[in-house]
Design a protein around this motif. Structure first.
Motif, PDB file in Angstrom:
ATOM      1  N   PRO A  89       0.801  -1.220   0.000  1.00  0.00           N
ATOM      2  CA  PRO A  89       0.000   0.000   0.000  1.00  0.00           C
ATOM      3  C   PRO A  89       0.834   1.270   0.000  1.00  0.00           C
ATOM      4  O   PRO A  89       0.480   2.249  -0.655  1.00  0.00           O
ATOM      5  N   LEU A  90       1.949   1.256   0.712  1.00  0.00           N
ATOM      6  CA  LEU A  90       2.822   2.422   0.727  1.00  0.00           C
ATOM      7  C   LEU A  90       3.416   2.659  -0.656  1.00  0.00           C
ATOM      8  O   LEU A  90       3.456   3.797  -1.144  1.00  0.00           O
ATOM      9  N   ALA A  91       3.865   1.591  -1.313  1.00  0.00           N
ATOM     10  CA  ALA A  91       4.394   1.734  -2.666  1.00  0.00           C
ATOM     11  C   ALA A  91       3.319   2.228  -3.621  1.00  0.00           C
ATOM     12  O   ALA A  91       3.587   3.032  -4.521  1.00  0.00           O
ATOM     13  N   SER A  92       2.080   1.767  -3.428  1.00  0.00           N
ATOM     14  CA  SER A  92       0.983   2.212  -4.276  1.00  0.00           C
ATOM     15  C   SER A  92       0.732   3.707  -4.128  1.00  0.00           C
ATOM     16  O   SER A  92       0.525   4.421  -5.108  1.00  0.00           O
ATOM     17  N   LYS A  93       0.765   4.200  -2.877  1.00  0.00           N
ATOM     18  CA  LYS A  93       0.566   5.624  -2.639  1.00  0.00           C
ATOM     19  C   LYS A  93       1.704   6.448  -3.231  1.00  0.00           C
ATOM     20  O   LYS A  93       1.500   7.508  -3.824  1.00  0.00           O
ATOM     21  N   MET A  94       2.928   5.969  -3.093  1.00  0.00           N
ATOM     22  CA  MET A  94       4.088   6.718  -3.566  1.00  0.00           C
ATOM     23  C   MET A  94       4.183   6.722  -5.083  1.00  0.00           C
ATOM     24  O   MET A  94       4.664   7.679  -5.685  1.00  0.00           O
ATOM     25  N   SER A  95       3.715   5.659  -5.711  1.00  0.00           N
ATOM     26  CA  SER A  95       3.828   5.582  -7.168  1.00  0.00           C
ATOM     27  C   SER A  95       2.814   6.478  -7.860  1.00  0.00           C
ATOM     28  O   SER A  95       3.043   6.933  -8.979  1.00  0.00           O
ATOM     29  N   GLY A  96       1.686   6.721  -7.209  1.00  0.00           N
ATOM     30  CA  GLY A  96       0.655   7.532  -7.842  1.00  0.00           C
ATOM     31  C   GLY A  96      -0.080   6.811  -8.952  1.00  0.00           C
ATOM     32  O   GLY A  96      -0.886   7.410  -9.660  1.00  0.00           O
ATOM     33  N   ALA A  97       0.217   5.517  -9.145  1.00  0.00           N
ATOM     34  CA  ALA A  97      -0.432   4.739 -10.208  1.00  0.00           C
ATOM     35  C   ALA A  97      -0.744   3.352  -9.682  1.00  0.00           C
ATOM     36  O   ALA A  97      -0.111   2.367 -10.065  1.00  0.00           O
ATOM     37  N   PRO A  98      -1.720   3.227  -8.779  1.00  0.00           N
ATOM     38  CA  PRO A  98      -2.016   1.913  -8.192  1.00  0.00           C
ATOM     39  C   PRO A  98      -2.432   0.882  -9.212  1.00  0.00           C
ATOM     40  O   PRO A  98      -2.196  -0.310  -9.033  1.00  0.00           O
ATOM     41  N   GLU A  99      -3.080   1.323 -10.327  1.00  0.00           N
ATOM     42  CA  GLU A  99      -3.513   0.360 -11.339  1.00  0.00           C
ATOM     43  C   GLU A  99      -2.326  -0.387 -11.942  1.00  0.00           C
ATOM     44  O   GLU A  99      -2.456  -1.544 -12.362  1.00  0.00           O
ATOM     45  N   ALA A 100      -1.155   0.286 -12.008  1.00  0.00           N
ATOM     46  CA  ALA A 100       0.030  -0.370 -12.567  1.00  0.00           C
ATOM     47  C   ALA A 100       0.473  -1.541 -11.697  1.00  0.00           C
ATOM     48  O   ALA A 100       0.982  -2.542 -12.196  1.00  0.00           O
ATOM     49  N   LEU A 101       0.267  -1.416 -10.378  1.00  0.00           N
ATOM     50  CA  LEU A 101       0.662  -2.487  -9.469  1.00  0.00           C
ATOM     51  C   LEU A 101      -0.393  -3.575  -9.370  1.00  0.00           C
ATOM     52  O   LEU A 101      -0.084  -4.751  -9.240  1.00  0.00           O
ATOM     53  N   TYR A 102      -1.671  -3.179  -9.447  1.00  0.00           N
ATOM     54  CA  TYR A 102      -2.761  -4.109  -9.189  1.00  0.00           C
ATOM     55  C   TYR A 102      -3.409  -4.649 -10.470  1.00  0.00           C
ATOM     56  O   TYR A 102      -4.186  -5.593 -10.413  1.00  0.00           O
ATOM     57  N   GLY A 103      -3.100  -4.043 -11.614  1.00  0.00           N
ATOM     58  CA  GLY A 103      -3.758  -4.428 -12.849  1.00  0.00           C
ATOM     59  C   GLY A 103      -3.106  -5.621 -13.521  1.00  0.00           C
ATOM     60  O   GLY A 103      -2.299  -6.346 -12.928  1.00  0.00           O
ATOM     61  N   GLU A 104      -3.435  -5.789 -14.781  1.00  0.00           N
ATOM     62  CA  GLU A 104      -2.895  -6.903 -15.559  1.00  0.00           C
ATOM     63  C   GLU A 104      -1.378  -6.802 -15.645  1.00  0.00           C
ATOM     64  O   GLU A 104      -0.819  -5.740 -15.872  1.00  0.00           O
ATOM     65  N   ASN A 105      -0.712  -7.931 -15.455  1.00  0.00           N
ATOM     66  CA  ASN A 105       0.745  -7.994 -15.509  1.00  0.00           C
ATOM     67  C   ASN A 105       1.370  -7.145 -14.404  1.00  0.00           C
ATOM     68  O   ASN A 105       2.454  -6.593 -14.568  1.00  0.00           O
ATOM     69  N   GLY A 106       0.692  -7.030 -13.271  1.00  0.00           N
ATOM     70  CA  GLY A 106       1.190  -6.264 -12.143  1.00  0.00           C
ATOM     71  C   GLY A 106       1.742  -7.163 -11.046  1.00  0.00           C
ATOM     72  O   GLY A 106       1.527  -8.377 -11.026  1.00  0.00           O
ATOM     73  N   ILE A 107       2.445  -6.536 -10.096  1.00  0.00           N
ATOM     74  CA  ILE A 107       3.086  -7.296  -9.021  1.00  0.00           C
ATOM     75  C   ILE A 107       2.063  -7.936  -8.086  1.00  0.00           C
ATOM     76  O   ILE A 107       2.349  -8.943  -7.434  1.00  0.00           O
ATOM     77  N   TYR A 108       0.842  -7.382  -8.028  1.00  0.00           N
ATOM     78  CA  TYR A 108      -0.120  -7.871  -7.048  1.00  0.00           C
ATOM     79  C   TYR A 108      -0.572  -9.294  -7.350  1.00  0.00           C
ATOM     80  O   TYR A 108      -0.921 -10.038  -6.426  1.00  0.00           O
ATOM     81  N   ASP A 109      -0.544  -9.689  -8.611  1.00  0.00           N
ATOM     82  CA  ASP A 109      -0.886 -11.073  -8.941  1.00  0.00           C
ATOM     83  C   ASP A 109       0.078 -12.042  -8.252  1.00  0.00           C
ATOM     84  O   ASP A 109      -0.317 -13.126  -7.812  1.00  0.00           O
ATOM     85  N   THR A 110       1.338 -11.646  -8.178  1.00  0.00           N
ATOM     86  CA  THR A 110       2.320 -12.485  -7.482  1.00  0.00           C
ATOM     87  C   THR A 110       2.018 -12.551  -5.998  1.00  0.00           C
ATOM     88  O   THR A 110       2.147 -13.603  -5.365  1.00  0.00           O
ATOM     89  N   LEU A 111       1.603 -11.421  -5.413  1.00  0.00           N
ATOM     90  CA  LEU A 111       1.284 -11.397  -3.991  1.00  0.00           C
ATOM     91  C   LEU A 111       0.086 -12.305  -3.692  1.00  0.00           C
ATOM     92  O   LEU A 111       0.047 -12.973  -2.654  1.00  0.00           O
ATOM     93  N   ILE A 112      -0.885 -12.332  -4.596  1.00  0.00           N
ATOM     94  CA  ILE A 112      -2.011 -13.253  -4.427  1.00  0.00           C
ATOM     95  C   ILE A 112      -1.524 -14.700  -4.493  1.00  0.00           C
ATOM     96  O   ILE A 112      -1.934 -15.554  -3.697  1.00  0.00           O
ATOM     97  N   TYR A 113      -0.618 -14.973  -5.435  1.00  0.00           N
ATOM     98  CA  TYR A 113      -0.069 -16.336  -5.537  1.00  0.00           C
ATOM     99  C   TYR A 113       0.644 -16.742  -4.245  1.00  0.00           C
ATOM    100  O   TYR A 113       0.572 -17.912  -3.833  1.00  0.00           O
ATOM    101  N   TYR A 114       1.319 -15.783  -3.599  1.00  0.00           N
ATOM    102  CA  TYR A 114       2.005 -16.090  -2.343  1.00  0.00           C
ATOM    103  C   TYR A 114       1.034 -16.631  -1.286  1.00  0.00           C
ATOM    104  O   TYR A 114       1.437 -17.426  -0.420  1.00  0.00           O
ATOM    105  N   SER A 115      -0.221 -16.186  -1.344  1.00  0.00           N
ATOM    106  CA  SER A 115      -1.213 -16.665  -0.362  1.00  0.00           C
ATOM    107  C   SER A 115      -1.860 -17.973  -0.795  1.00  0.00           C
ATOM    108  O   SER A 115      -2.632 -18.559  -0.020  1.00  0.00           O
TER     109      SER A 115
END
Length: 527
Positions: A89-115
């Motif tokens: 969440p901190l990286a999302s706020k600092m980047s100003g582009a949360p969709e880039a992290l959470y969208g298609e081909n984003g890092i968040y898919d990996t975080l979901i896989y971790y769970s």
């Protein structure tokens, strides 16, 4: 590789005892930032491990992704903290582009896989995160000379904790990579190769530092610990690079801006480790007479020197073939085999299909720099004698001039290659990085020559040679990868191209190791 038979020219006045405040200030800010990252990493290890016994962690992460993509990022705040911890969440706020992290081909898919991983995988990865956080928490202040001098017991205690955490953390990292299929690793092949390089590099430098500590060779212990810590910095700087890359390219998916972030990751962290080594040397007193212990045996020094000369000759051969006789990726059979067609087409569109003026300048400057470098190595390391320092100066000056030309051409190419894309991957970033490093160390070499500091000139001459080798080394990496069983899908995804473009500056690790034994380190007390 120190050789006491080489005469040293008069050294600059000792600056120990009156360090510049800005150096200490920058270091303290850096240490505090790494300490903050350490706390977030420890907290992330707890959040990830919770998925072992709490299925709601996965559900919360999926819900947070859906809220962000629906434009309701603020509504997802509560889910952020309970399912992901503070880091993303901190990286999302600092980047100003949360969709880039959470969208298609984003890092968040990996975080979901971790769970979703098997529990043993989750536990291993979480344990690795915890150990890495401890290294960052207790590592940075170990390099502050005032802390070592005034609190030696705390220094030794923190150092022991750091060493245990670093080694255990690397064992956990290697275990996770062995357990996890390649296609499930973040960024698959490129990231995995980099992680294995880091895991092995951290382990080797850690035990070399312990060996020198046992021998009471504190300068070399400090040098290897600086490199060790620099390699571990790839963890926080991966996140830092993701953040600035997302700001630099806000409309790109994180998976594409990641091409830029990873292109500069390992070389920049190696150079930070070297900067810590240099800072420690600069803040310590100078010896009245050079310290000759430990020395590299003459046979080993000769072997290292011939290896360096062999790499320089390989660089010359590579340049003659790929830059003069068959210029451009379109004329290379190896490139046709190992690179996506889009990369080759972009190279031809930007630099032309043939021997352009910029390719000619690059080829000539690289060839001349290597010839000057070979002569410098011969004079300085193979047959050192009285007057060797003076005899090597014109060759070092030539190396500097030609490295400046090489760096300038690569900066031009980096600008013309443009921004990253799904077709060109990191595009101009590797050229900008290689060119900047060539310019930096060439300028440092010139500064050392102007001051008459032959020891520093030798050290920065080696760095300069390696920076000039970095781009021709692209073809060396491709040649090695071509005989390995790499699936065609990874070639078409650009992994061989990225590894080739990123890998040349990894050789700077050898230059840092030289610095551990070089005359600049030897002439300083280690406190």
């Amino acid at each position: 590789m120190h050789n006491s038979s080489v005469s040293l020219e008069p050294q600059p006045k000792n600056q120990a005892g009156r360090p510049q405040r800005w150096v200490i200030s920058v270091f303290l800010i850096f240490a505090l930032v790494m300490g903050f990252y350490a706390l977030t990493a420890i907290e992330a290890s707890h959040s990830n491990f919770a998925a072992v016994y709490d299925p709601s962690i996965r559900e919360g992460r999926i819900a947070a992704q859906q809220e962000v993509l629906a434009g309701r990022a603020d509504n997802a705040a509560k889910t952020y903290w309970t399912s992901t911890g503070i880091m993303l969440p901190l990286a999302s706020k600092m980047s100003g582009a949360p969709e880039a992290l959470y969208g298609e081909n984003g890092i968040y898919d990996t975080l979901i896989y971790y769970s979703e991983m098997p529990k043993s995988h989750i536990a291993t990865l979480s344990f690795h995160n915890l150990m890495g956080g401890l290294c960052m928490l207790f590592g940075a202040f170990q390099f502050w000379p005032a802390f070592r001098k005034r609190a030696p017991r705390w220094h030794r205690g923190f150092g022991m904790l750091y060493m245990v955490a670093a080694q255990v953390g690397m064992i956990a990292a290697m275990s996770y990579m062995v357990m996890t299929p390649l296609e499930k690793m973040y960024d698959t092949l490129t990231f995995t190769v980099g992680l294995w390089f880091l895991a092995i590099g951290v382990t080797l430098t850690l035990w070399l530092s312990i060996w020198h500590l046992w021998r009471k060779e504190y300068a070399q212990h400090q040098a290897y610990m600086a490199l060790n810590y620099g390699l571990l910095l790839t963890a926080p700087f991966t996140r830092i690079n993701w953040t600035w890359a997302a700001n630099l390219f806000p409309n790109m998916p994180q998976g594409i801006s990641n091409y830029v972030a990873t292109a500069v990751l390992i070389p920049s962290c190696i150079f930070i480790g070297y900067a810590l080594l240099c800072m420690n040397r600069w803040l310590q007193k100078e010896r009245l007479t050079p310290n000759t212990k430990p020395t590299i045996s003459p046979a080993l020094q000769t072997a290292f020197t011939y290896t360096a000369i062999g790499l320089a000759l390989l660089t010359i051969t590579t340049q003659l073939w790929t830059a003069l006789l068959q210029p451009g990726l379109a004329q290379s059979a190896l490139a046709q085999q190992m690179l996506p067609a889009t990369v080759i087409a972009h190279d031809t569109a930007v630099l032309g299909d043939g021997l352009s003026w910029s390719r000619l300048i690059h080829a000539i400057s690289t060839l001349a720099a290597m010839l000057c470098g070979i002569r410098f190595l011969q004079i300085t390391f193979l047959k050192p004698a009285a007057g060797s320092a003076i005899a090597a100066r014109p060759w070092l000056a030539g190396l500097m001039v030609f490295a400046l030309a090489d760096g300038a051409v690569q900066l031009l190419w980096g600008w013309r290659y443009g921004a990253p894309s799904s077709a060109t991957f990191a595009a101009g970033t590797p050229f900008l990085l290689n060119g900047s490093c060539s310019l930096l160390f060439a300028l440092l070499l010139g500064w050392a020559l102007r001051r008459g500091d032959q020891a520093l000139a030798k050290e920065w001459g080696i760095f300069t040679m390696i920076c000039v080798m970095a781009l021709p080394a692209f073809y060396w990496v491709l040649a090695v990868l071509s005989v390995m069983p790499i699936a065609d899908i990874y070639i078409q995804q650009g992994h061989a191209y990225r590894l080739g473009m990123y890998g040349g500056l990894f050789l700077c690790t050898a230059a840092v190791i030289y610095s551990a034994y070089g005359e600049v380190t030897q002439r300083r007390f280690a406190r």
